[in-house]
Scaffold this motif. Structure first.
Motif, PDB file in Angstrom:
ATOM      1  N   THR A 168      55.147  21.927  75.433  1.00  0.00           N
ATOM      2  CA  THR A 168      54.560  20.780  74.709  1.00  0.00           C
ATOM      3  C   THR A 168      52.945  20.847  75.009  1.00  0.00           C
ATOM      4  OG1 THR A 168      56.322  19.456  74.584  1.00  0.00           O
ATOM      5  CG2 THR A 168      54.327  18.163  74.082  1.00  0.00           C
ATOM      6  N   TYR A 169      52.343  21.002  73.961  1.00  0.00           N
ATOM      7  CA  TYR A 169      50.992  21.193  74.158  1.00  0.00           C
ATOM      8  C   TYR A 169      50.067  19.834  73.695  1.00  0.00           C
ATOM      9  CZ  TYR A 169      51.564  26.068  74.853  1.00  0.00           C
ATOM     10  OH  TYR A 169      52.061  27.322  75.440  1.00  0.00           O
ATOM     11  N   THR A 170      48.776  19.765  74.476  1.00  0.00           N
ATOM     12  CA  THR A 170      47.408  18.935  73.965  1.00  0.00           C
ATOM     13  C   THR A 170      46.634  19.981  73.760  1.00  0.00           C
ATOM     14  OG1 THR A 170      48.223  16.729  74.820  1.00  0.00           O
ATOM     15  CG2 THR A 170      46.109  17.175  74.241  1.00  0.00           C
ATOM     16  N   VAL A 171      46.182  20.070  72.457  1.00  0.00           N
ATOM     17  CA  VAL A 171      44.911  21.156  72.330  1.00  0.00           C
ATOM     18  C   VAL A 171      43.932  20.157  71.728  1.00  0.00           C
ATOM     19  CG1 VAL A 171      46.719  23.096  72.121  1.00  0.00           C
ATOM     20  CG2 VAL A 171      45.845  21.893  70.122  1.00  0.00           C
ATOM     21  N   ASP A 172      42.574  20.819  71.849  1.00  0.00           N
ATOM     22  CA  ASP A 172      41.329  20.371  70.997  1.00  0.00           C
ATOM     23  C   ASP A 172      41.056  21.678  70.196  1.00  0.00           C
ATOM     24  OD1 ASP A 172      41.246  18.094  72.364  1.00  0.00           O
ATOM     25  OD2 ASP A 172      39.643  18.432  73.891  1.00  0.00           O
ATOM     26  N   VAL A 173      40.621  21.400  69.118  1.00  0.00           N
ATOM     27  CA  VAL A 173      39.990  22.158  68.284  1.00  0.00           C
ATOM     28  C   VAL A 173      38.898  22.149  67.481  1.00  0.00           C
ATOM     29  CG1 VAL A 173      42.507  23.126  67.596  1.00  0.00           C
ATOM     30  CG2 VAL A 173      41.623  21.296  66.114  1.00  0.00           C
ATOM     31  N   LYS A 174      37.928  22.879  67.549  1.00  0.00           N
ATOM     32  CA  LYS A 174      36.740  22.569  66.596  1.00  0.00           C
ATOM     33  C   LYS A 174      36.854  23.239  65.076  1.00  0.00           C
ATOM     34  CE  LYS A 174      31.674  24.026  66.785  1.00  0.00           C
ATOM     35  NZ  LYS A 174      30.746  24.852  67.536  1.00  0.00           N
ATOM     36  N   VAL A 175      36.532  22.385  64.248  1.00  0.00           N
ATOM     37  CA  VAL A 175      36.598  22.658  62.726  1.00  0.00           C
ATOM     38  C   VAL A 175      35.226  21.956  62.116  1.00  0.00           C
ATOM     39  CG1 VAL A 175      38.907  22.729  62.847  1.00  0.00           C
ATOM     40  CG2 VAL A 175      38.056  20.450  62.214  1.00  0.00           C
ATOM     41  N   GLN A 176      34.944  22.508  60.918  1.00  0.00           N
ATOM     42  CA  GLN A 176      34.014  21.804  59.978  1.00  0.00           C
ATOM     43  C   GLN A 176      34.578  20.543  59.453  1.00  0.00           C
ATOM     44  OE1 GLN A 176      30.864  22.794  60.017  1.00  0.00           O
ATOM     45  NE2 GLN A 176      31.373  24.305  61.492  1.00  0.00           N
ATOM     46  N   ASN A 177      33.680  19.536  59.241  1.00  0.00           N
ATOM     47  CA  ASN A 177      34.184  18.274  58.411  1.00  0.00           C
ATOM     48  C   ASN A 177      35.297  17.662  59.093  1.00  0.00           C
ATOM     49  OD1 ASN A 177      32.290  19.131  56.424  1.00  0.00           O
ATOM     50  ND2 ASN A 177      33.659  20.564  55.857  1.00  0.00           N
ATOM     51  N   GLU A 178      35.174  17.326  60.510  1.00  0.00           N
ATOM     52  CA  GLU A 178      36.122  16.759  61.128  1.00  0.00           C
ATOM     53  C   GLU A 178      36.706  15.396  60.609  1.00  0.00           C
ATOM     54  OE1 GLU A 178      34.546  16.150  64.908  1.00  0.00           O
ATOM     55  OE2 GLU A 178      34.695  18.002  65.685  1.00  0.00           O
ATOM     56  N   LYS A 179      35.983  14.687  60.010  1.00  0.00           N
ATOM     57  CA  LYS A 179      36.886  13.428  59.634  1.00  0.00           C
ATOM     58  C   LYS A 179      37.323  13.655  58.444  1.00  0.00           C
ATOM     59  CE  LYS A 179      33.088  10.089  61.350  1.00  0.00           C
ATOM     60  NZ  LYS A 179      31.913   9.238  60.943  1.00  0.00           N
ATOM     61  N   THR A 180      37.134  14.585  57.260  1.00  0.00           N
ATOM     62  CA  THR A 180      37.851  15.080  56.226  1.00  0.00           C
ATOM     63  C   THR A 180      39.136  15.725  56.674  1.00  0.00           C
ATOM     64  OG1 THR A 180      35.659  15.512  55.047  1.00  0.00           O
ATOM     65  CG2 THR A 180      37.969  16.503  54.277  1.00  0.00           C
ATOM     66  N   VAL A 181      39.108  16.331  57.657  1.00  0.00           N
ATOM     67  CA  VAL A 181      40.382  17.151  58.260  1.00  0.00           C
ATOM     68  C   VAL A 181      41.278  16.031  58.850  1.00  0.00           C
ATOM     69  CG1 VAL A 181      41.156  18.653  59.874  1.00  0.00           C
ATOM     70  CG2 VAL A 181      39.355  19.383  58.661  1.00  0.00           C
ATOM     71  N   LEU A 182      40.595  15.119  59.660  1.00  0.00           N
ATOM     72  CA  LEU A 182      41.423  14.066  60.201  1.00  0.00           C
ATOM     73  C   LEU A 182      42.247  13.235  59.237  1.00  0.00           C
ATOM     74  CD1 LEU A 182      42.081  12.598  63.074  1.00  0.00           C
ATOM     75  CD2 LEU A 182      40.222  11.194  62.541  1.00  0.00           C
ATOM     76  N   HIS A 183      41.372  12.866  58.257  1.00  0.00           N
ATOM     77  CA  HIS A 183      41.927  12.051  57.055  1.00  0.00           C
ATOM     78  C   HIS A 183      43.053  12.830  56.147  1.00  0.00           C
ATOM     79  CE1 HIS A 183      42.110   9.276  53.678  1.00  0.00           C
ATOM     80  NE2 HIS A 183      42.126  10.088  52.860  1.00  0.00           N
ATOM     81  N   ARG A 184      42.688  14.193  56.131  1.00  0.00           N
ATOM     82  CA  ARG A 184      43.767  15.020  55.439  1.00  0.00           C
ATOM     83  C   ARG A 184      45.175  15.103  56.235  1.00  0.00           C
ATOM     84  NH1 ARG A 184      41.128  19.577  54.124  1.00  0.00           N
ATOM     85  NH2 ARG A 184      41.726  20.460  55.976  1.00  0.00           N
ATOM     86  N   ALA A 185      44.997  15.144  57.389  1.00  0.00           N
ATOM     87  CA  ALA A 185      46.425  15.412  58.447  1.00  0.00           C
ATOM     88  C   ALA A 185      47.054  14.304  58.434  1.00  0.00           C
ATOM     89  CB  ALA A 185      45.870  15.792  59.928  1.00  0.00           C
ATOM     90  N   LYS A 186      46.748  13.109  58.339  1.00  0.00           N
ATOM     91  CA  LYS A 186      47.438  11.815  58.283  1.00  0.00           C
ATOM     92  C   LYS A 186      48.452  11.947  59.183  1.00  0.00           C
ATOM     93  CE  LYS A 186      46.392  10.538  53.689  1.00  0.00           C
ATOM     94  NZ  LYS A 186      47.125  10.463  51.825  1.00  0.00           N
ATOM     95  N   ASN A 187      48.204  11.960  60.596  1.00  0.00           N
ATOM     96  CA  ASN A 187      49.253  12.469  61.808  1.00  0.00           C
ATOM     97  C   ASN A 187      48.715  11.540  62.932  1.00  0.00           C
ATOM     98  OD1 ASN A 187      50.782  13.384  63.916  1.00  0.00           O
ATOM     99  ND2 ASN A 187      51.304  15.410  62.679  1.00  0.00           N
ATOM    100  N   VAL A 188      49.535  10.648  63.539  1.00  0.00           N
ATOM    101  CA  VAL A 188      49.175   9.864  64.523  1.00  0.00           C
ATOM    102  C   VAL A 188      48.986  10.575  65.864  1.00  0.00           C
ATOM    103  CG1 VAL A 188      50.363   7.999  63.877  1.00  0.00           C
ATOM    104  CG2 VAL A 188      51.792   9.567  65.157  1.00  0.00           C
ATOM    105  N   ASN A 189      49.384  11.949  65.904  1.00  0.00           N
ATOM    106  CA  ASN A 189      49.098  12.935  66.943  1.00  0.00           C
ATOM    107  C   ASN A 189      47.963  13.618  66.954  1.00  0.00           C
ATOM    108  OD1 ASN A 189      51.283  12.436  68.735  1.00  0.00           O
ATOM    109  ND2 ASN A 189      52.701  13.410  67.196  1.00  0.00           N
TER     110      ASN A 189
END
Length: 530
Positions: free
Chosen positions: A54-75
């Motif tokens: 079981t992992y916890t990872v940090d990722v770097k992407v562009q447009n973080e808030k857009t990606v966060l909204h699209r994922a719709k995942n509590v994790n």
């Protein structure tokens, strides 16, 4: 950065599969992930036929808030990188170079941080440098010749150098000291995986090289590490430390970090004589128990030898019918039980593993909580008295060799006359003895109750041929040296630090306490006055 929690993958997964899993969770093409960093990795072994990481990872992407909204995942959450920060120098004039007693994790990490910030500490270690120390310890294990100032307890690296090198801790870490400790270990030679493993360890064979590099760093930056330098007195005037005595030399020490380790009994006695406040504290004592590592692996992972996970560990606790806590401590997968004595005519044991944990046996301390009410004496050093009485009895029971008894015979109170299917794995001479004869009855009874309870969690834990060895008496310091909110004793200039002072319980927590004391000194005193 975006943090993804609870990423599950089979234990034999590839790095590519981890990136693909992260991309799927974020509902985006894997090519759009710029950076992926593992923050935490732990084993999920609840289903033996389907082992997972079981992992916890940090990722770097562009447009973080857009990606966060699209994922719709509590994790999936936004996170900010937290970093450790050493304080800005204080304003008080530094009354001479700071002196550190002890080159264990507390002293070394305190020394490195002070040296890197311009304070040029003097570190006094009663034992020898790690390479010479290993020779002395190997000689002791071979022929029983003990050097009281250089052994498993004393010398460069402290007691943890001859251990499994565990780096996990339960200490809360809002200021990122734990992370800083791990980063420093990696900088000085540890595998980078310790930065994210749930239960990281280094191994005794790797630790030696790391502590040597830490010493070299202190020296390179203008500090000074002195070996064979046992402090024999403290000069205190008007409630304030002025100097320490090493042999015939008196060393100015108006700022002193007391990182002496949990076995510096003679130093405790000197401190008591000089009026430094101390108090007895609870700790734990017991035995070491050995089982075949294959059995532990089978219970924890479902197979005798797992090609990815290696040697399995365990951590077990039980509350006895008498109200005492019984638990396993310092579990050493694929390790050895070692003679860890540091005083003549006394015997104590510990556990040790190499980095690969490839030994045939698992061993752990099997210990019971004891309190000042059990010590049979009063005063701040009553716990030391209690330890010594147990260690004298252990020494006499087998003429200085490690006393050994099979668990089935321990229950029956009879001497063992041979080993069963569990083959012994020791460093140091050993022989059969009736351990149950020299342990107080309340300890023996609690240990038996604990072993039987642990068998319900680790099948085979109570097997009659499990090997017991004693006595495990150095689990933590029997003494606490009180300090105030700025980490100073009521005797001004003394900064109690680490495990020996009663403020840590292992390598990582001791190192973190070393950082705390370095911070306290730096935030108070200005290095420019040196």
């Amino acid at each position: 950065m975006i943090r993804i929690n609870q990423l599950k993958l089979k234990v034999d997964h590839t790095e590519e599969e981890l990136w693909l899993k992260a991309a799927k969770t974020l509902r985006m093409p894997v090519e759009e992930i710029e950076v992926l960093k593992i923050i935490k990795q732990s084993i999920d072994a609840r289903k033996k036929e389907e082992l997972h990481f079981t992992y916890t990872v940090d990722v770097k992407v562009q447009n973080e808030k857009t990606v966060l909204h699209r994922a719709k995942n509590v994790n999936v959450v936004l996170t900010e990188k937290k970093v450790y920060r050493f304080p800005v120098n204080g304003t008080e004039a530094m009354p001479g170079r700071p002196v550190i007693i002890g080159a264990g994790p507390a002293g070394l990490f305190c020394g490195v941080m002070l040296a890197r910030n311009g304070y040029r500490p003097i570190l006094l270690e009663r034992g020898q440098a790690v390479d010479e120390r290993r020779k002395a310890v190997d000689e002791f294990w071979k022929n029983g010749t003990l050097k009281q100032d250089c052994n498993v307890q004393f010398g460069e690296g402290g007691a943890g150098t001859f251990s499994d090198g565990k780096l996990n801790t339960l200490v809360k870490d809002p200021l990122m000291r734990n992370r800083k400790v791990l980063e420093l270990f990696v900088e000085f030679g540890a595998d980078p995986s310790i930065l994210y493993m749930n239960k990281p360890h280094i191994g005794t064979d790797v630790l030696g090289g790391i502590v040597k590099k830490m010493r070299e760093e202190i020296n390179r930056l203008g500090g000074e590490v002195r070996f064979n330098s046992r402090v024999t007195d403290f000069i205190i005037k008007d409630g304030k430390l002025s100097s320490v005595v090493v042999g015939e030399e008196e060393i100015s020490a108006e700022i002193l970090v007391l990182a002496i380790g949990h076995s510096s009994r003679d130093t405790f006695e000197i401190l008591e004589k000089r009026g430094v406040p101390m108090e007895a504290k609870s700790f734990a004592v017991g035995l070491r128990i050995q089982h075949p590592q294959d059995n532990v692996n089978s219970c924890q992972y479902g197979v005798k030898n797992h090609p990815v996970l290696g040697a399995a560990d365990y951590k077990l606790t039980h509350q006895s019918s008498s109200g005492r806590g019984i638990y396993t401590f310092c579990m050493c997968p694929g390790g050895y039980v070692v003679n860890a004595s540091s005083e003549d005519n006394m015997l104590a044991v510990n556990g040790m593993s190499y980095h690969n944990r490839a030994g045939k046996n698992a061993n752990s301390a099997l210990i019971v909580t004891v309190t000042p009410e059990d010590f049979g004496a009063t005063g701040p050093l009553s716990g030391v008295h209690y330890q010594r009485e147990l260690e004298k009895a252990a020494y006499l029971s087998c003429e200085g060799k490690i006393p050994v008894q099979l668990y089935g015979d321990f229950k029956k109170g009879q001497l063992s006359n041979g080993f069963g299917d569990v083959e012994p794995a020791f460093k140091g001479q050993y022989g059969f003895s009736s351990i149950s004869d020299f342990l107080p009855a309340y300890l023996s009874e609690a240990l038996i109750e604990g072993v039987e309870a642990f068998d319900r969690k680790i099948k085979g834990f109570s097997r009659p041929d499990a090997i017991l060895a004693g006595v495990e008496s150095r689990t933590s310091s029997p003494v606490r040296i009180p300090r105030d909110d700025v980490f100073e004793s009521s005797i001004k200039g003394i900064y109690p630090c680490g495990e020996g002072a009663g403020y840590a319980g292992g390598i990582t927590s001791a190192a973190m306490d070393g950082l705390k004391v370095a911070e306290a000194i730096a935030s108070r005193f200005n290095k420019l006055s040196l």
